[in-house]
Structure formats: C-alpha cells, structure tokens
Design a protein around this motif. Structure first.
Motif, mmCIF file in Angstrom:
data_model
loop_
_atom_site.group_PDB
_atom_site.id
_atom_site.type_symbol
_atom_site.label_atom_id
_atom_site.label_comp_id
_atom_site.label_asym_id
_atom_site.label_seq_id
_atom_site.Cartn_x
_atom_site.Cartn_y
_atom_site.Cartn_z
ATOM 1 N N GLY A 112 41.339 13.242 -2.811
ATOM 2 C CA GLY A 112 41.861 13.316 -4.167
ATOM 3 C C GLY A 112 43.202 12.663 -4.374
ATOM 4 O O GLY A 112 43.775 12.750 -5.465
ATOM 5 N N VAL A 113 43.740 11.990 -3.347
ATOM 6 C CA VAL A 113 45.022 11.307 -3.503
ATOM 7 C C VAL A 113 44.773 9.969 -4.198
ATOM 8 O O VAL A 113 43.975 9.160 -3.733
ATOM 9 C CB VAL A 113 45.707 11.077 -2.141
ATOM 10 C CG1 VAL A 113 47.041 10.372 -2.327
ATOM 11 C CG2 VAL A 113 45.896 12.401 -1.415
ATOM 12 N N GLU A 114 45.459 9.735 -5.298
ATOM 13 C CA GLU A 114 45.292 8.476 -6.013
ATOM 14 C C GLU A 114 45.931 7.333 -5.225
ATOM 15 O O GLU A 114 46.901 7.529 -4.492
ATOM 16 C CB GLU A 114 45.906 8.581 -7.402
ATOM 17 C CG GLU A 114 45.218 9.620 -8.286
ATOM 18 C CD GLU A 114 45.893 9.781 -9.632
ATOM 19 O OE1 GLU A 114 46.723 8.916 -9.988
ATOM 20 O OE2 GLU A 114 45.590 10.763 -10.321
ATOM 21 N N HIS B 115 46.181 -1.355 -3.572
ATOM 22 C CA HIS B 115 45.614 -0.680 -2.401
ATOM 23 C C HIS B 115 46.143 -1.378 -1.143
ATOM 24 O O HIS B 115 45.772 -2.518 -0.873
ATOM 25 C CB HIS B 115 44.082 -0.745 -2.393
ATOM 26 C CG HIS B 115 43.435 -0.051 -3.560
ATOM 27 N ND1 HIS B 115 43.276 -0.648 -4.785
ATOM 28 C CD2 HIS B 115 42.908 1.185 -3.663
ATOM 29 C CE1 HIS B 115 42.667 0.197 -5.599
ATOM 30 N NE2 HIS B 115 42.442 1.314 -4.951
ATOM 31 N N ARG B 116 46.961 -0.686 -0.382
ATOM 32 C CA ARG B 116 47.601 -1.311 0.775
ATOM 33 C C ARG B 116 46.720 -1.191 2.020
ATOM 34 O O ARG B 116 46.978 -0.389 2.908
ATOM 35 C CB ARG B 116 48.965 -0.679 1.028
ATOM 36 C CG ARG B 116 49.992 -0.883 -0.095
ATOM 37 C CD ARG B 116 50.267 -2.359 -0.360
ATOM 38 N NE ARG B 116 51.603 -2.611 -0.856
ATOM 39 C CZ ARG B 116 51.907 -2.746 -2.148
ATOM 40 N NH1 ARG B 116 50.971 -2.636 -3.065
ATOM 41 N NH2 ARG B 116 53.154 -2.998 -2.522
ATOM 42 N N HIS B 117 45.674 -2.017 2.115
ATOM 43 C CA HIS B 117 44.857 -2.092 3.331
ATOM 44 C C HIS B 117 45.442 -3.231 4.188
ATOM 45 O O HIS B 117 44.955 -4.364 4.165
ATOM 46 C CB HIS B 117 43.396 -2.368 2.987
ATOM 47 C CG HIS B 117 42.752 -1.321 2.141
ATOM 48 N ND1 HIS B 117 42.476 -0.053 2.607
ATOM 49 C CD2 HIS B 117 42.327 -1.340 0.855
ATOM 50 C CE1 HIS B 117 41.915 0.659 1.656
ATOM 51 N NE2 HIS B 117 41.812 -0.096 0.579
ATOM 52 N N LEU C 59 42.306 9.813 2.517
ATOM 53 C CA LEU C 59 43.227 10.402 1.539
ATOM 54 C C LEU C 59 42.674 10.272 0.124
ATOM 55 O O LEU C 59 42.764 11.204 -0.682
ATOM 56 C CB LEU C 59 44.602 9.728 1.636
ATOM 57 C CG LEU C 59 45.442 10.141 2.855
ATOM 58 C CD1 LEU C 59 46.618 9.197 3.046
ATOM 59 C CD2 LEU C 59 45.939 11.580 2.696
ATOM 60 N N ARG C 60 42.066 9.121 -0.172
ATOM 61 C CA ARG C 60 41.446 8.973 -1.496
ATOM 62 C C ARG C 60 40.309 9.976 -1.663
ATOM 63 O O ARG C 60 40.111 10.547 -2.742
ATOM 64 C CB ARG C 60 40.950 7.540 -1.683
ATOM 65 C CG ARG C 60 41.975 6.616 -2.319
ATOM 66 C CD ARG C 60 41.394 5.256 -2.619
ATOM 67 N NE ARG C 60 41.174 4.495 -1.404
ATOM 68 C CZ ARG C 60 42.094 3.742 -0.822
ATOM 69 N NH1 ARG C 60 43.296 3.643 -1.355
ATOM 70 N NH2 ARG C 60 41.847 3.083 0.289
#
Length: 658
Positions: free
Chosen positions: A99-101, A427-429, A95-96
């Motif tokens: 282009g998703v921030e 950042h939800r990893h 997603l990043r």
C-alpha cells in the motif's frame, strides 16, 4: 486484504504431507518471535513447486480464523537482468503491494529495507518468493514480524540462507498420483481401455505435472484415435532425436497446432519480457486480433501456455526452452526478427504515447513511432492510467531495450529510453534503469546519432549519481558536453545543449558543490533566454535561486525565486508554483521575514492538498513546524509535526525522515 494469488486450479493431486506438516508447524509457531516462519520448497523445474506454493498459501489463509492481512508474491525470475536480481527493486514492488505509493518509496536500498521493516512490523503476512537462486536474494525480503510466514521456492538449496523452519524436497509425482492427475484433466474413457498406453504415456511425462497436463490435453484434442497408435507414431517419429523423454509430449502437442498457433509459439520463445498483454501478442504475430485470439485459444487448449496471470500471456520456463528449440528447428531467423521488430515498435509507440499522456509535451529527440498494422493502440484516458501502464509493462520495456540493441534495432533501443525517463522519475528501479540507459547509450553510439548520444548520457548520469556513483556520472556528462559541442543550431538541439549544463548543475547540487552549480545553472539559463524557451528560463531561474540560497546569498536568491514564483503562476504550472513558493519561503524565513514565510508555506500547503500531493504537504508541514518552533509556538509546532507524521503513516513513508 491484498491477495496476490491466481485462481485455484481445477486439478491438483498429492503433496498432502507438505500441506499437513506446514499446517502443524504454523499451529505450534510462537508469534511472539522476532522472525517469520520460513518454509522452503526445493526441486527441479516442472515439478509443480509454484502451484504447491500457492496451495500452501491458500491453506495457511484458511487455517487461521482471522486469516492473514496480505498475501504477497514475487517471482524473482521476472526481475532478473542477466541473471541478477536487485533486491532494492524487489523491495519497491513489495512496498507497493503493502500500500505504499510510489512517491513515498525511499530511494536507497538501506532506506527501503527500513521502510519494509516498518511496514511489516507486527503484521500477519504470507510472503511468497518464487524462483530464488541465492539466499542473498531472499534475506532482504524477510518481513520483521514473527506473525508472518515466508514461503521460498528454488531449484537448489539456498545454503547462504540458513534457518528454514521447514524444508521440502519436491520431486516428480509418484506414478499413481501422475495417473490420477492425467485422468482428472483428460476425462477420457480410453484411459481405462488401454492401460498399457497409459503406462507408456506416463513414462514419457516422467512424473512432471507440467508434462502430465500437456499430455492430458493432447489426449483431449485427439478423441478418435486409439492411444496406442498415437504413442507408436510419436515414439517412431522422435526415437532418434536425442531429447529428454518429456519433450516428446510437448512435441506431440506442438505438432497438432495450426500454422498461426505454431508460429505464435515459436515467436513467444524470443519475445521480450516475462509475459505479454493481448495487444502485444497481436503485434508479435502480426496477423490481426482474430488470428491472435484463435492462436491463443489453440495454445491454451494444447496446454502450451502458463495461465497463472489473467489478461497476460506467458510461457512456463521449461516450455519457453522447448519453444526456442522448435523455433530453431522449424522457424527461420527472419521470422523471429520480424516478430521481435513488430513487438518492439509497438511497445515504442505505446510508451511514447503514455509518456505524452503522463508528462505532457516535453523535450524528445526521437520521432514518434507510426501505427503498427493490424494492432490496436492502448487507450490512455488519464495521466494515472499512462503512469500505471508504464509501471505494469516496465519489465517488457526494459527487455525491449536490450533485445532491440542485440538485434541491431538501435534507433528503437535508445528511443525507448526516452519514455522510460518519465517512468524513472516516478518509480526508482535503479538496476533496471541504469542497465537500460547504458544499453540505450550503446545503441545511440552505434547509430552515431549525436542528439541521441547527448540525451542518453544525460539520462544515464542521474540514476548513477543518485546511487552515489558521482565520478561515473561526471564522466557521462563530460561525454554529453563533448557531443553537444558538435550539435547543430536547431531549436531542439540548442535546448538539448542547454540541458547538459542543467544536468551538470544538478550533479553538483547532489554533491553539495553549490558554487559550481550556480555557474552551470546560470549558463543554462542564459542559453534558454537566447533560445526564447520560456519554460526553460523559468526552471533554471528556480534552480539558480535554490543554489544561491544554499550559498547564503539570500537577497539575490529571494529576487530570483520571487521572479520564478510569479512566472510559474502566470504559466499555470501549479506544481512548480508550489515548489518555487516553498523555496522562497525558506529564504524569507532565513531573512527574518517570518510573516511572509508563513504565508508562502501556507500557500504551498494548500496547493499540495488541492492536488493531493501529500508528500509535498508533509515536507511543508515539517517546515511550518520549524517556523513555529523558531517563533516560540510549541503547540503549533506539535500540531504540524503530528499532521506530517499522520501523512507519512497513511502512505507508508518512513516515520523518521532523516
């Protein structure tokens, strides 16, 4: 166009059939289908699958007049934790890349998958999934567009991922192709003069492109000796070692290294993470930048590095295994431990520095790590740079936590988790974070460090409850509370004890247990008042006001939130000023104070726009739309909702917020 492909290699042979069949299949593909074209490459390690994947992607891009919008690449081996890949984390990376921030990426796997489908719908994409082991790892990564192509590389067939439109078995090169590759890379007249030596050398390479490259560079490094004599010496030396024949080629390259390059090769075998930046390599070697630079040049000339990534150093999987065997044979446990220690301490120092640069001064239990001799620090000129560094190095940082604990560097293991908390909030990893925090807790327990135990249990609890593990999170917080009762009376320890109450309140908030949350936040607030921690008092006043509002105790909530809003403005806490104002606006709206609510929402919206906080802006626009509907302003409501939808579309957020 986003193109996540490395530079095209100078030398490449064979695989024409795979390229031709893929081009024909693409030409016949009906883009109106609801699924992407799927190409599978299956073969043992070292056969050149990854380079073929890249070549196919370049060929596909060139074959269409209008090309593909983006080429995305994910190496699942880089994301594995003890052999397991968390698809939600891979989706976040993709997603990043689309282009998703980070702030707009959804938290749950299900929501991220919907977001990925929205972002890929109707788009022409090439999605490369390398080193897949199971179909269940790949299936969530398939884009929703029939105009896209997915290329999957794996060591074995993915029987739980049916429906590949093309599947290729990638074996070793034919002898003629292997010889062509050898000649391209070596560019040596001895190859014509000594055909028998060439034949024997190619037998050692066993048709593996990775081995042919190393053999060719080995020839280039030894320009004077006849090939036959070199091979005789090699065979005599290694005949009885009982290793695969291809290893003899790598051993020959290794034996020709200088002492620093050989040491670095052995140390890279046990380095944390899939790849390292130059500064990390310098710390690992421990002999200064000049020595590290020279050693890297030597390893590259010998063909003992994977050059896929610019600015980073990586060993191919097979070469890493070979390097581990050389480390076991030629190195010592002390050598490996010293290298790992230097690298882990360097990463700890950089992570702590990035944490301060990104989040400012905040509660931290671990002491600051000192400078690492002969190794430079990473410069962090801004908050975005610090956040970006934490994200780019996250795989190494997570691995450092595990390696440090396994090596007995328990302080470094849990201390690394503190700056990883700042990274987690942005950042939800989840899979990596939960594993790291659990390891950090185990290290803190081994250290018998009470403040660290409290800190690690609290940090672990939040990602657990955000993933619905409420009971497990509650058990961690109970353990934190037990440890907090035995803490001392220093300011840091008292703040730490108050934070345990706050975490309890946050857990109860996540469960909708607002009355319990009020008790927790009130108790934590009183602790901060006694300590004289003004920011703690401000934050808990805000949290207490939110909880009371949820219970319907609006007058008391309004008073608390008004106090918090005023204090946040006085303290210059811009983001918290906006949040307290937003919460207060909701209470004013519920009390029927429409004009006051509108003013507060408008103020929050202006603040969000000033600091480019578009996610907060979208939420505020939603609230303004609801307020407009409540007062019969349908046109205003439509305008606000359209503006919120435009922000979500711009940043890649889900079109539906519910």
């Amino acid at each position: 166009m986003t193109n996540q492909l490395p530079p095209e290699p100078v030398h490449f042979v064979d695989r024409a059939e795979e390229q031709d069949r893929t081009a024909r299949e693409l030409a016949d593909w009906d883009e109106g289908r609801s699924r992407p074209l799927r190409v599978a490459l299956v073969g043992m390690a070292g056969t050149g699958k990854t380079e073929l994947v890249f070549r196919l992607a370049r060929m596909l891009q060139e074959s269409r007049p209008d090309g593909f919008e983006r080429i995305l690449y994910s190496d699942l081996d880089d994301l594995r934790c003890e052999g397991v890949v968390e698809p939600a984390d891979v989706l976040a990376d993709l997603l990043r890349s689309l282009g998703v921030e980070s702030g707009w990426i959804e938290d749950s796997f299900a929501a991220r998958r919907r977001q990925y489908w929205e972002q890929t719908e109707g788009k022409r994409l090439v999605v490369i999934v390398d080193n897949a082991r199971y179909g269940t790892e790949v299936e969530p990564l398939l884009p929703s567009s029939g105009a896209s192509v997915v290329i999957v590389a794996s060591h074995g067939r993915l029987h739980d991922l049916p429906g590949a439109d093309l599947e290729f078995d990638i074996g070793p090169l034919e002898k003629s192709d292997a010889e062509e590759l050898l000649r391209q890379v070596a560019e040596d007249p001895r190859l014509d003069a000594e055909p028998e030596a060439v034949r024997r050398l190619l037998e050692l390479c066993d048709g593996l492109p990775i081995a042919v490259h190393v053999a060719a560079r080995w020839i280039r490094r030894h320009r004077r000796r006849p090939l036959s004599r070199m091979l005789d010496e090699l065979s005599a030396e290694l005949h009885d070692k009982g290793m695969p024949v291809v290893e003899k080629v790598w051993d020959a390259a290794y034996e020709g290294l200088g002492s620093d390059a050989a040491l670095l090769y052995r140390l890279l075998a046990h380095a944390a993470g899939p790849s390292l930046p130059f500064e990390g390599v310098t710390a690992l070697l421990g002999r200064g930048e000049d020595s590290a630079d020279a050693a890297l040049e030597e390893l590259e000339a010998a063909g003992l590095l994977d050059n896929r990534e610019e600015q980073r150093v990586r060993l191919h999987g097979l070469l890493r295994a070979h390097a581990k065997r050389r480390a076991a044979h030629d190195g010592t446990p002390e050598e490996t431990s010293a290298g790992q220690s230097r690298l882990i301490r360097w990463y700890l120092r950089q992570a702590q520095r990035a944490d301060v640069a990104a989040a400012g001064t905040r509660l931290a239990v671990a002491e600051r790590a000192p400078e690492i001799p002969l190794t430079a620090d990473v410069p962090f000129a801004s908050k975005p740079e610090a956040y970006a560094w934490l994200e780019s190095e996250r795989h190494v940082l997570f691995d450092c936590v595990r390696v440090a604990h396994a090596r007995g560097f328990h302080h470094e293991s849990w201390a690394l988790c503190e700056p990883l908390w700042t990274h987690f909030l942005d950042h939800r990893h989840y899979a990596d974070v939960i594993d790291a925090f659990r390891t950090g807790l185990a290290a803190a327990l081994r250290s018998e460090d009470l403040p660290a135990i409290v800190r690690m249990r609290c940090q672990l609890a939040r990602p657990l409850w955000e993933q619905g593990e409420f009971q497990v999170a509650a058990e961690e917080l109970e353990g934190a509370a037990d440890a907090a009762r035995t803490l001392g009376t220093s300011r840091t320890e008292r703040i730490l004890a108050a934070s345990v109450m706050e975490f309890h309140g946050s857990l109860h908030t996540a469960q909708g247990k607002w009355r319990d949350a009020v008790g927790d936040f009130d108790a934590a607030r009183e602790q901060h008042v006694a300590i004289g921690n003004e920011y703690g008092v401000l934050l808990l006043t805000y949290r207490l006001g939110e909880a009371l509002a949820a219970l319907g105790e609006l007058d008391r909530a309004a008073a608390l939130l008004s106090d918090a809003h005023t204090e946040a403005r006085k303290m210059g806490r811009e983001r918290l000023t906006a949040r307290t104002g937003f919460a207060l606006a909701g209470v004013r709206q519920s009390l029927g104070q429409i004009a006051a609510a509108r003013d507060l929402y408008t103020e929050s919206l202006a603040s969000a726009r000033d600091r480019k906080g578009d996610r907060d802006a979208a939420l505020t626009l939603d609230a303004l739309a609801g307020l407009a509907e409540e007062t019969g302003d349908d046109a205003g409501a439509r305008e606000h909702r359209a503006a919120a939808a435009a922000l979500r579309a711009r940043h890649g957020g889900l079109s539906q917020t519910g």
